[in-house]
Scaffold this active site. Sequence first.
Site, PDB file in Angstrom:
ATOM      1  N   CYS A  36     -10.775  -2.946  -4.192  1.00  0.00           N
ATOM      2  CA  CYS A  36      -9.870  -4.013  -4.647  1.00  0.00           C
ATOM      3  C   CYS A  36     -10.652  -5.240  -5.103  1.00  0.00           C
ATOM      4  O   CYS A  36     -10.279  -5.888  -6.083  1.00  0.00           O
ATOM      5  CB  CYS A  36      -8.882  -4.388  -3.545  1.00  0.00           C
ATOM      6  SG  CYS A  36      -7.625  -3.124  -3.282  1.00  0.00           S
ATOM      7  N   GLU A  58      -3.139  -4.677  -3.034  1.00  0.00           N
ATOM      8  CA  GLU A  58      -3.705  -5.597  -4.015  1.00  0.00           C
ATOM      9  C   GLU A  58      -3.724  -4.979  -5.408  1.00  0.00           C
ATOM     10  O   GLU A  58      -3.366  -5.610  -6.402  1.00  0.00           O
ATOM     11  CB  GLU A  58      -5.135  -6.005  -3.628  1.00  0.00           C
ATOM     12  CG  GLU A  58      -5.234  -6.713  -2.291  1.00  0.00           C
ATOM     13  CD  GLU A  58      -5.501  -5.775  -1.123  1.00  0.00           C
ATOM     14  OE1 GLU A  58      -4.809  -4.729  -0.989  1.00  0.00           O
ATOM     15  OE2 GLU A  58      -6.403  -6.082  -0.327  1.00  0.00           O
ATOM     16  N   ASN A 115       0.838  -1.191   0.000  1.00  0.00           N
ATOM     17  CA  ASN A 115       0.000   0.000   0.000  1.00  0.00           C
ATOM     18  C   ASN A 115       0.881   1.253   0.000  1.00  0.00           C
ATOM     19  O   ASN A 115       1.977   1.276   0.556  1.00  0.00           O
ATOM     20  CB  ASN A 115      -0.996   0.006   1.162  1.00  0.00           C
ATOM     21  CG  ASN A 115      -0.373  -0.121   2.539  1.00  0.00           C
ATOM     22  OD1 ASN A 115       0.556  -0.890   2.755  1.00  0.00           O
ATOM     23  ND2 ASN A 115      -0.910   0.627   3.495  1.00  0.00           N
ATOM     24  N   CYS A 139      -4.131   0.657  -2.559  1.00  0.00           N
ATOM     25  CA  CYS A 139      -3.977  -0.568  -1.790  1.00  0.00           C
ATOM     26  C   CYS A 139      -2.952  -1.508  -2.420  1.00  0.00           C
ATOM     27  O   CYS A 139      -2.721  -1.480  -3.627  1.00  0.00           O
ATOM     28  CB  CYS A 139      -5.311  -1.299  -1.681  1.00  0.00           C
ATOM     29  SG  CYS A 139      -6.607  -0.354  -0.868  1.00  0.00           S
ATOM     30  N   CYS A 180     -10.386  -4.578   0.353  1.00  0.00           N
ATOM     31  CA  CYS A 180     -11.461  -3.586   0.443  1.00  0.00           C
ATOM     32  C   CYS A 180     -12.397  -3.752  -0.757  1.00  0.00           C
ATOM     33  O   CYS A 180     -12.104  -4.499  -1.695  1.00  0.00           O
ATOM     34  CB  CYS A 180     -10.875  -2.175   0.489  1.00  0.00           C
ATOM     35  SG  CYS A 180     -10.195  -1.587  -1.076  1.00  0.00           S
ATOM     36  N   GLU A 218       0.298   5.229   0.753  1.00  0.00           N
ATOM     37  CA  GLU A 218      -0.630   6.247   1.234  1.00  0.00           C
ATOM     38  C   GLU A 218      -0.262   7.629   0.709  1.00  0.00           C
ATOM     39  O   GLU A 218       0.838   7.851   0.200  1.00  0.00           O
ATOM     40  CB  GLU A 218      -0.620   6.269   2.773  1.00  0.00           C
ATOM     41  CG  GLU A 218      -1.195   5.010   3.372  1.00  0.00           C
ATOM     42  CD  GLU A 218      -1.271   5.057   4.880  1.00  0.00           C
ATOM     43  OE1 GLU A 218      -1.921   4.157   5.436  1.00  0.00           O
ATOM     44  OE2 GLU A 218      -0.690   5.954   5.522  1.00  0.00           O
TER      45      GLU A 218
END
Length: 128
Positions: A89, A55, A42, A53, A86, A44
């Site tokens: 994703c 993924e 990830n 993210c 999430c 940010e």
Amino acid sequence: MKPEELVQHALKAREKAYAPYSHFKVGAAILTDDGEVFTGCNVENASYGLTVCAERVALFKAVSLDKRNFSAIAIFAGTDDYCSPCGACRQVLAEFGGSTKVYMANRKGEYREMTVAQLLPAAFNLEM
């Protein structure tokens, strides 16, 4: 590739995460049908909506190299519980097939296995 091996790739990818705001580091490793592994972490951003993210980072790396068929993805966040993808994703993974296995791992080395279709049973697609 054994699920445990894919989880190890995700664990190593987590070490590269950039998470100065949430401190919630996640790693992912996606396995192509032809046996290649692409990892992601990830990343940010101060503008939280621009965070990406692990993924999606792994999947986008693979797609950018013309890979479109995936057999599995492992996700590791170093938590006691299993870390699931999430909603965003899940939808992105569904774009490339509902049968992809998702291994959600915890810090004990255990994992829970589901498919993308199980995680997102009514995924949006253009054939609706």
